[in-house]
Design an enzyme around this catalytic site. Sequence first.
Site, mmCIF file in Angstrom:
data_model
loop_
_atom_site.group_PDB
_atom_site.id
_atom_site.type_symbol
_atom_site.label_atom_id
_atom_site.label_comp_id
_atom_site.label_asym_id
_atom_site.label_seq_id
_atom_site.Cartn_x
_atom_site.Cartn_y
_atom_site.Cartn_z
ATOM 1 N N CYS A 74 0.842 -1.198 0.000
ATOM 2 C CA CYS A 74 0.000 0.000 0.000
ATOM 3 C C CYS A 74 0.878 1.249 0.000
ATOM 4 C CB CYS A 74 -0.944 0.093 1.181
ATOM 5 S SG CYS A 74 -2.065 -1.282 1.340
ATOM 6 N N ARG A 130 4.100 -0.513 -4.681
ATOM 7 C CA ARG A 130 3.769 -0.984 -3.335
ATOM 8 C C ARG A 130 2.417 -1.686 -3.269
ATOM 9 N NH1 ARG A 130 6.756 1.159 0.771
ATOM 10 N NH2 ARG A 130 5.058 0.715 2.192
ATOM 11 N N GLY A 167 -0.753 -0.992 6.406
ATOM 12 C CA GLY A 167 -0.453 -1.841 7.569
ATOM 13 C C GLY A 167 -1.638 -2.746 7.885
#
Length: 612
Positions: free
Chosen positions: A2, A27, A101
């Site tokens: 992310c 990412r 996360g």
Amino acid sequence: MCGIVGAVASRQVQGILLEGLKRLEYRGYDSAGMSVLSDEGRLNRQRAVGKVVALEEKLETAALKGHLGIAHTRWATHGRPTEQNAHPHQSGESLAVVHNGIIENYETLKAELEAQGYVFTSETDTEVVAHLLAREYNKSQDLLSAVQSAVIMLKGAYAIAVAHVGQPDQIIGARKGSPLVVGAGIGEAFLASDPLALLQVTDRFIYLQEGDVVRLSQEGMIEVFDYEGQSAERAITVFEHGDGAISKGNYRHFMLKEIHEQAQVVAATLEGRLGEGHVLPRAFGADAEALLDRVKHIQIVACGTSYHAGMVARYWIEKLAGLPTQVEVASEYRYRDVVVPDGTLFVTLSQSGETADTLAALRYAADKGGYLASLAICNVPGSTLVRESDLSLMTQAGPEIGVASTKAFTTQLVAMMLFTLALRRVRQGDDPIQHQIVNALRQLPQSIQQGLALDGAIEKLSSAFAEKHHALFLGRGTMFPIALEGALKLKEISYIHAEAYPAGELKHGPLALVDSEMPVIAVAPNDELLEKLKANLQEVRARGGELFVFADENVSLAESEGVHVLRLPAIDEYIAPIIYTLPLQLLSYHVAVLKGTDVDQPRNLAKSVTVE
Ligand code: F6R
């Protein structure tokens, strides 16, 4: 894993956020979204499934106007890649958040928030953060305080950026376990998961530390608070690699560009670190020599490609420095009851310095105690791994954008050879072997150019693989991890199932797989195991397996039906793993191109795995 971008500026921010997302796409790339606060005080949002270009198309017909905004490109963890699950997530119409996360206690928090009347519309853990922040904001009417009190309740890893209509002049960011940097502009300020996202607007960055919360306000004001809420000074670092690092130049893919950059980045990794026939002790920091002298064991921990570099290093360290060495993948090491022999140096290898498992392993080692010290071999200065280790040695690969690691790996190998030579020297002073290897290292950039000259021949060879479903890679000694790395590259970007075996292990099982449909790739430098390897290759040929051998130009190995030999220039046996990596990288690249897969952003993967 992310990507986050945020901007507070006097100019329109949509273009800055969009460009940032494109640069962060490595990412994660299954969906993307953006929220911008309009001059009328509304949070307007656009989200789209797929790559950033899908979001861009939406923005072309419905632009988001305003001077403050946050944006996100996603690699799904909780919930499928749908528009509903794409970030930013909102609580009502007043608060938007982007998150990188995993929130481990999201189920408990969700139940609590639902009981309080908050309605959830996605399958993500992030929506919990949105409602939690809204609840806290309603108590204090201050976004900074709301973030500070909400993050205390979060278990797991996060980097977040938040905007609220009640405070239209600021974005709040926070990080723990996932990277977040602040970009300092002139009269404007930015946030991102990686400085690369912001190089079009600034080259000055603050690398936030674990637990930091930051407030970015109009006119470029940046205030950082530590995990106790105290105002904290954080140095501004100038990014030195330049913006060119993140363009493909004349190459079709980042991966190909990065493969061809290897001579240059290896030279940069060696720069200033080699003396006359030895490695300069200061390469590892002022006090390193005394510490290296006390090392009796080495424990290396890493993931993926970096783990393969650690495996090669074990052979080197044991042979050249005589130190017992263990290598383990971080996700296993961190959950094992480790017994630490006296005098063990804990070494982590990581391109990004943000890999969750590797960081957790480092923290586990620190909590456990008993290690002499920790050393990080890393490509990103200022990364969490570097900050939390006692010593560090930076590879100089520069930004690596292709998800499949190439130049980061070869520079890790160079760094590990420097480390091995430093260990040898503190034990036995200067000697001819060090001289020989240092000379080979000096020649290495040139040897890499020669190795890469095989590009055309390998491209021709690649058609033999494009229709295959499986492939087997073989090597012995240091070439076994190189075979593993070759297999990893092939499966990552061409989606061909590939396995690697130490060639001597073939007869203990995998030989059963060999038939004419199973191409077998072998790496055959001119070393002490060559004759053994040749015997293993006979075993393959006798079962009808087609052989593709990357061999030293002086090795007697004839081409024949079903045996294809590609010659590499003669190379010092210690340096050979670095050179033999190159044809395997090129092979996987050309096979992937033939198959038409997404070379730089292969399916299901993302660079920098900041979740467990
Ligand atoms: C494979 C690849 C990954 C990474 C792994 C560790 O091409 O890039 O296997 O090597 O995720 O990442 P770092 O080195 O950043 O810790």
